[in-house]
Design a protein around this motif. Structure first.
Motif, PDB file in Angstrom:
ATOM      1  N   THR A  13      40.852  27.875  -5.498  1.00 44.87           N
ATOM      2  CA  THR A  13      41.975  28.748  -5.144  1.00 44.87           C
ATOM      3  C   THR A  13      41.614  29.837  -4.129  1.00 44.87           C
ATOM      4  O   THR A  13      42.494  30.541  -3.636  1.00 44.87           O
ATOM      5  CB  THR A  13      42.533  29.431  -6.410  1.00 44.87           C
ATOM      6  OG1 THR A  13      41.427  29.962  -7.150  1.00 44.87           O
ATOM      7  CG2 THR A  13      43.308  28.452  -7.254  1.00 44.87           C
ATOM      8  N   ALA A  15      39.769  31.473  -0.497  1.00 46.90           N
ATOM      9  CA  ALA A  15      40.000  31.188   0.930  1.00 46.90           C
ATOM     10  C   ALA A  15      39.282  29.891   1.327  1.00 46.90           C
ATOM     11  O   ALA A  15      39.876  29.008   1.974  1.00 46.90           O
ATOM     12  CB  ALA A  15      39.504  32.361   1.770  1.00 46.90           C
ATOM     13  N   VAL A  16      38.027  29.750   0.934  1.00 45.73           N
ATOM     14  CA  VAL A  16      37.263  28.542   1.288  1.00 45.73           C
ATOM     15  C   VAL A  16      37.747  27.350   0.457  1.00 45.73           C
ATOM     16  O   VAL A  16      37.902  26.234   0.969  1.00 45.73           O
ATOM     17  CB  VAL A  16      35.747  28.793   1.084  1.00 45.73           C
ATOM     18  CG1 VAL A  16      34.948  27.522   1.321  1.00 45.73           C
ATOM     19  CG2 VAL A  16      35.260  29.916   1.999  1.00 45.73           C
ATOM     20  N   SER A  38      39.060  30.641 -11.677  1.00 52.03           N
ATOM     21  CA  SER A  38      38.669  31.499 -12.800  1.00 52.03           C
ATOM     22  C   SER A  38      39.478  31.110 -14.042  1.00 52.03           C
ATOM     23  O   SER A  38      40.519  30.449 -13.941  1.00 52.03           O
ATOM     24  CB  SER A  38      38.816  32.974 -12.444  1.00 52.03           C
ATOM     25  OG  SER A  38      40.109  33.226 -11.986  1.00 52.03           O
ATOM     26  N   ARG A  41      43.391  30.596 -14.892  1.00 50.40           N
ATOM     27  CA  ARG A  41      44.230  29.581 -14.231  1.00 50.40           C
ATOM     28  C   ARG A  41      44.119  28.191 -14.871  1.00 50.40           C
ATOM     29  O   ARG A  41      44.807  27.260 -14.450  1.00 50.40           O
ATOM     30  CB  ARG A  41      43.834  29.447 -12.756  1.00 50.40           C
ATOM     31  CG  ARG A  41      44.028  30.699 -11.937  1.00 50.40           C
ATOM     32  CD  ARG A  41      43.791  30.342 -10.486  1.00 50.40           C
ATOM     33  NE  ARG A  41      43.471  31.481  -9.656  1.00 50.40           N
ATOM     34  CZ  ARG A  41      44.365  32.236  -9.016  1.00 50.40           C
ATOM     35  NH1 ARG A  41      45.651  31.973  -9.152  1.00 50.40           N
ATOM     36  NH2 ARG A  41      43.977  33.235  -8.261  1.00 50.40           N
ATOM     37  N   LEU A  87      32.245  29.008  -4.784  1.00 43.62           N
ATOM     38  CA  LEU A  87      32.158  30.055  -5.805  1.00 43.62           C
ATOM     39  C   LEU A  87      31.559  31.323  -5.215  1.00 43.62           C
ATOM     40  O   LEU A  87      30.728  31.256  -4.294  1.00 43.62           O
ATOM     41  CB  LEU A  87      31.258  29.571  -6.955  1.00 43.62           C
ATOM     42  CG  LEU A  87      31.791  28.413  -7.798  1.00 43.62           C
ATOM     43  CD1 LEU A  87      30.685  27.869  -8.703  1.00 43.62           C
ATOM     44  CD2 LEU A  87      33.007  28.855  -8.607  1.00 43.62           C
ATOM     45  N   SER A 180      39.487  36.889   6.771  1.00 51.46           N
ATOM     46  CA  SER A 180      39.362  35.760   5.838  1.00 51.46           C
ATOM     47  C   SER A 180      37.901  35.523   5.456  1.00 51.46           C
ATOM     48  O   SER A 180      37.614  34.900   4.425  1.00 51.46           O
ATOM     49  CB  SER A 180      39.969  34.487   6.439  1.00 51.46           C
ATOM     50  OG  SER A 180      39.330  34.161   7.657  1.00 51.46           O
ATOM     51  N   GLY A 183      37.038  36.584   1.970  1.00 53.20           N
ATOM     52  CA  GLY A 183      37.707  35.923   0.844  1.00 53.20           C
ATOM     53  C   GLY A 183      39.072  36.528   0.579  1.00 53.20           C
ATOM     54  O   GLY A 183      39.533  37.432   1.293  1.00 53.20           O
ATOM     55  N   TYR A 184      39.754  36.003  -0.489  1.00 54.79           N
ATOM     56  CA  TYR A 184      41.076  36.517  -0.854  1.00 54.79           C
ATOM     57  C   TYR A 184      40.991  37.201  -2.216  1.00 54.79           C
ATOM     58  O   TYR A 184      40.377  36.631  -3.113  1.00 54.79           O
ATOM     59  CB  TYR A 184      42.123  35.377  -0.907  1.00 54.79           C
ATOM     60  CG  TYR A 184      43.485  35.926  -1.192  1.00 54.79           C
ATOM     61  CD1 TYR A 184      44.243  36.503  -0.184  1.00 54.79           C
ATOM     62  CD2 TYR A 184      43.982  35.951  -2.498  1.00 54.79           C
ATOM     63  CE1 TYR A 184      45.473  37.070  -0.461  1.00 54.79           C
ATOM     64  CE2 TYR A 184      45.216  36.518  -2.775  1.00 54.79           C
ATOM     65  CZ  TYR A 184      45.949  37.069  -1.756  1.00 54.79           C
ATOM     66  OH  TYR A 184      47.165  37.647  -2.034  1.00 54.79           O
ATOM     67  N   ASN A 316      35.571  30.486  10.750  1.00 53.66           N
ATOM     68  CA  ASN A 316      34.676  30.835   9.637  1.00 53.66           C
ATOM     69  C   ASN A 316      34.946  30.074   8.358  1.00 53.66           C
ATOM     70  O   ASN A 316      34.012  29.765   7.610  1.00 53.66           O
ATOM     71  CB  ASN A 316      34.757  32.344   9.365  1.00 53.66           C
ATOM     72  CG  ASN A 316      36.177  32.823   9.125  1.00 53.66           C
ATOM     73  OD1 ASN A 316      37.006  32.755  10.033  1.00 53.66           O
ATOM     74  ND2 ASN A 316      36.469  33.288   7.942  1.00 53.66           N
TER      75      ASN A 316
HETATM   76  N1  LIG Z   1      35.393  33.208   3.517  1.00 55.41           N
HETATM   77  C1  LIG Z   1      34.482  32.741   4.373  1.00 55.41           C
HETATM   78  O1  LIG Z   1      34.694  32.738   5.609  1.00 55.41           O
HETATM   79  C2  LIG Z   1      33.179  32.192   3.883  1.00 55.41           C
HETATM   80  C3  LIG Z   1      32.354  31.556   4.809  1.00 55.41           C
HETATM   81  C4  LIG Z   1      31.140  31.010   4.391  1.00 55.41           C
HETATM   82  C5  LIG Z   1      30.781  31.122   3.072  1.00 55.41           C
HETATM   83  N2  LIG Z   1      31.582  31.771   2.183  1.00 55.41           N
HETATM   84  C6  LIG Z   1      31.147  31.809   0.777  1.00 55.41           C
HETATM   85  O2  LIG Z   1      31.964  30.883   0.047  1.00 55.41           O
HETATM   86  C7  LIG Z   1      32.178  31.340  -1.280  1.00 55.41           C
HETATM   87  C8  LIG Z   1      33.680  31.457  -1.519  1.00 55.41           C
HETATM   88  O3  LIG Z   1      34.225  32.400  -0.602  1.00 55.41           O
HETATM   89  P1  LIG Z   1      35.779  32.749  -0.521  1.00 55.41           P
HETATM   90  O4  LIG Z   1      35.902  33.567   0.707  1.00 55.41           O
HETATM   91  O5  LIG Z   1      36.601  31.533  -0.681  1.00 55.41           O
HETATM   92  O6  LIG Z   1      35.962  33.672  -1.836  1.00 55.41           O
HETATM   93  P2  LIG Z   1      37.291  33.955  -2.675  1.00 55.41           P
HETATM   94  O7  LIG Z   1      38.484  33.856  -1.805  1.00 55.41           O
HETATM   95  O8  LIG Z   1      37.026  35.220  -3.403  1.00 55.41           O
HETATM   96  O9  LIG Z   1      37.344  32.738  -3.744  1.00 55.41           O
HETATM   97  C9  LIG Z   1      36.482  32.634  -4.848  1.00 55.41           C
HETATM   98  C10 LIG Z   1      36.861  31.447  -5.708  1.00 55.41           C
HETATM   99  O10 LIG Z   1      35.988  31.415  -6.853  1.00 55.41           O
HETATM  100  C11 LIG Z   1      36.761  31.512  -8.063  1.00 55.41           C
HETATM  101  N3  LIG Z   1      36.058  32.340  -9.056  1.00 55.41           N
HETATM  102  C12 LIG Z   1      35.839  33.674  -9.005  1.00 55.41           C
HETATM  103  N4  LIG Z   1      35.139  34.072 -10.099  1.00 55.41           N
HETATM  104  C13 LIG Z   1      34.942  32.962 -10.845  1.00 55.41           C
HETATM  105  C14 LIG Z   1      34.306  32.715 -12.096  1.00 55.41           C
HETATM  106  N5  LIG Z   1      33.709  33.704 -12.786  1.00 55.41           N
HETATM  107  N6  LIG Z   1      34.284  31.452 -12.571  1.00 55.41           N
HETATM  108  C15 LIG Z   1      34.866  30.438 -11.882  1.00 55.41           C
HETATM  109  N7  LIG Z   1      35.495  30.610 -10.694  1.00 55.41           N
HETATM  110  C16 LIG Z   1      35.525  31.859 -10.186  1.00 55.41           C
HETATM  111  C17 LIG Z   1      38.074  32.168  -7.632  1.00 55.41           C
HETATM  112  O11 LIG Z   1      39.077  31.835  -8.571  1.00 55.41           O
HETATM  113  P3  LIG Z   1      40.374  32.773  -8.743  1.00 55.41           P
HETATM  114  O12 LIG Z   1      41.221  32.569  -7.535  1.00 55.41           O
HETATM  115  O13 LIG Z   1      41.000  32.255  -9.979  1.00 55.41           O
HETATM  116  O14 LIG Z   1      39.864  34.188  -8.872  1.00 55.41           O
HETATM  117  C18 LIG Z   1      38.289  31.513  -6.267  1.00 55.41           C
HETATM  118  O15 LIG Z   1      38.784  30.200  -6.451  1.00 55.41           O
HETATM  119  C19 LIG Z   1      31.428  32.679  -1.400  1.00 55.41           C
HETATM  120  O16 LIG Z   1      30.156  32.451  -1.939  1.00 55.41           O
HETATM  121  C20 LIG Z   1      31.334  33.138   0.050  1.00 55.41           C
HETATM  122  O17 LIG Z   1      30.264  34.022   0.271  1.00 55.41           O
HETATM  123  C21 LIG Z   1      32.775  32.291   2.549  1.00 55.41           C
END
Ligand SMILES: NC(=O)c1ccc[n+]([C@@H]2O[C@H](COP(=O)([O-])OP(=O)(O)OC[C@H]3O[C@@H](n4cnc5c(N)ncnc54)[C@H](OP(=O)(O)O)[C@@H]3O)[C@@H](O)[C@H]2O)c1
Length: 340
Positions: A13, A15-16, A38, A41, A87, A180, A183-184, A316
């Motif tokens: 759910t 951003a990635v 998390s 959901r 994650l 983005s 994350g979201y 990204n």
């Molecule tokens: N955004 C970027 O451009 C980017 C680029 C490269 C790498 N990354 C890396 O990719 C990963 C994800 O980034 P993101 O930007 O997509 O972050 P995000 O938007 O915060 O999404 C995090 C995801 O993990 C879930 N989550 C959070 N806590 C959890 C838990 N305790 N148990 C199970 N699921 C959990 C969230 O679920 P809910 O929605 O239910 O909270 C959501 O689906 C991170 O490690 C980040 O550093 C991000």
């Protein structure tokens, strides 16, 4: 391929995670049979619980997928072999070694395991041979973790890989990174609207560490990273000191000669595209290209006092995150002969 690999998306759910779900909805080799988020959901249908932030419609095929709990046995029963992890790093730090120990092939975006010596930071166009490190983790007897780089490093490594042959002595770079990337829901609109934030925790250190590990080079690196009020796409300005005296035309040719390593569904034919127009590239082109968001765009190329300078744009959340992981999984399937 007759039968698709069943895959799981952890953090579906975020951003990635949303990019994973969008790209995997009609993937020729992979199909999503398990998705997590998390705990609150669990049991909800994807479309009813996700806050969709991507600039395209949610594919029909993923709308009714039910969010499941993180459970190895249930994942195995669902036939999952390949796990895509989106994650947060602190959750991944615990979950990913457990997934590996349970035999899953994990392709992760999180930084948690990137710096382990037997875990590759893979970008197939630049260091495909590093995939063989999975044997050091015990594959094929056990599972493994393959990571992709931090998003801003991915763009940099892609633009630099074809220039490695000129001898990269120094990299000076500044980034203009979209929201983005956090994350979201990410940053508060109060902090980022009409504003730029000249610090992204840990980012400058990651660039230095990761570009060296990915490209097996050891240049001096000087980086500043800045968050800007843009939705998608990281822009980077780069100056290089090279061992060889290189002309602008040599750089353009090096990028043009840089072709896909293997015919993988998510690899563009021309992974780095140069544009000579003075206004190119811009973040509004982040979802250009085929596949969308997988091309790294370069422009504003200059030579001054022997140094080479340019700008680049990387999507990204696609090439710099989920798209990169999917490409890594495709490279694994291809290199280890798993296509059925
Ligand atoms: N955004 C970027 O451009 C980017 C680029 C490269 C790498 N990354 C890396 O990719 C990963 C994800 O980034 P993101 O930007 O997509 O972050 P995000 O938007 O915060 O999404 C995090 C995801 O993990 C879930 N989550 C959070 N806590 C959890 C838990 N305790 N148990 C199970 N699921 C959990 C969230 O679920 P809910 O929605 O239910 O909270 C959501 O689906 C991170 O490690 C980040 O550093 C991000």
């Amino acid at each position: 391929m007759d039968k698709k690999f069943k895959v799981a998306v952890m953090g579906a759910t975020g951003a990635v995670g949303q990019v994973f779900m969008w790209m995997l909805a009609d993937h020729p080799w992979f199909e999503v049979s398990y998705a997590t988020a998390s705990a609150s959901r669990v049991g909800l249908q994807y479309a009813s619980t996700v806050h969709w932030v991507l600039p395209m419609e949610m594919p029909e095929q993923i709308k009714t997928i039910e969010i499941q709990e993180f459970n190895f046995e249930a994942m195995k029963e669902a036939g999952v072999q390949i796990v895509f992890s989106a994650l947060p790093a602190e959750v991944a730090r615990e979950a990913e070694p457990q997934l590996r120990a349970n035999g899953f092939y994990v392709f992760s975006n999180a930084a948690a395991m990137r710096y382990d010596s037997n875990v590759p930071i893979l970008i197939p166009e630049t260091n495909l041979e590093k995939l063989d490190l999975i044997k050091d983790q015990g594959y094929p007897e056990s599972g493994f973790v393959v990571t992709n780089a931090n998003c801003v490093t991915t763009g940099l490594a892609m633009a630099l890989a074809p220039l490695r042959k000129f001898g990269i002595k120094t990299i000076m770079m500044n980034s203009y990174q979209s929201v983005s990337g956090a994350g979201y829901p990410g940053l508060s609109s109060f902090d980022i609207t009409d504003n730029c934030i000249p610090f992204i925790k840990g980012e400058e250190e990651k660039i230095e560490k990761e570009v060296k590990k990915i490209l097996s080079i050891s240049p001096e690196v000087y980086a500043y990273t800045v968050r800007v009020p843009v939705m998608f796409g990281h822009l980077e300005s780069v100056w290089l000191d090279l061992e060889q005296d290189v002309e602008i035309e040599d750089v353009i040719k090096a990028w043009a000669d840089f072709k896909e390593v293997a015919e993988l569904p998510s690899t563009p034919k021309q992974p780095v595209e140069y544009g000579s127009d003075n206004t190119f590239p811009q973040p509004k082109y982040a979802f250009w290209g085929n596949p969308k968001g997988m091309v790294v765009y370069t422009g504003r190329l200059k030579k001054k006092n022997g140094k080479i300078g340019f700008l680049l744009l990387v999507n990204n959340i696609v090439k710099g995150a989920a798209g990169g992981s999917i490409q890594n999984a495709e490279a694994f399937v291809e290199r280890f002969g798993l296509r059925k």
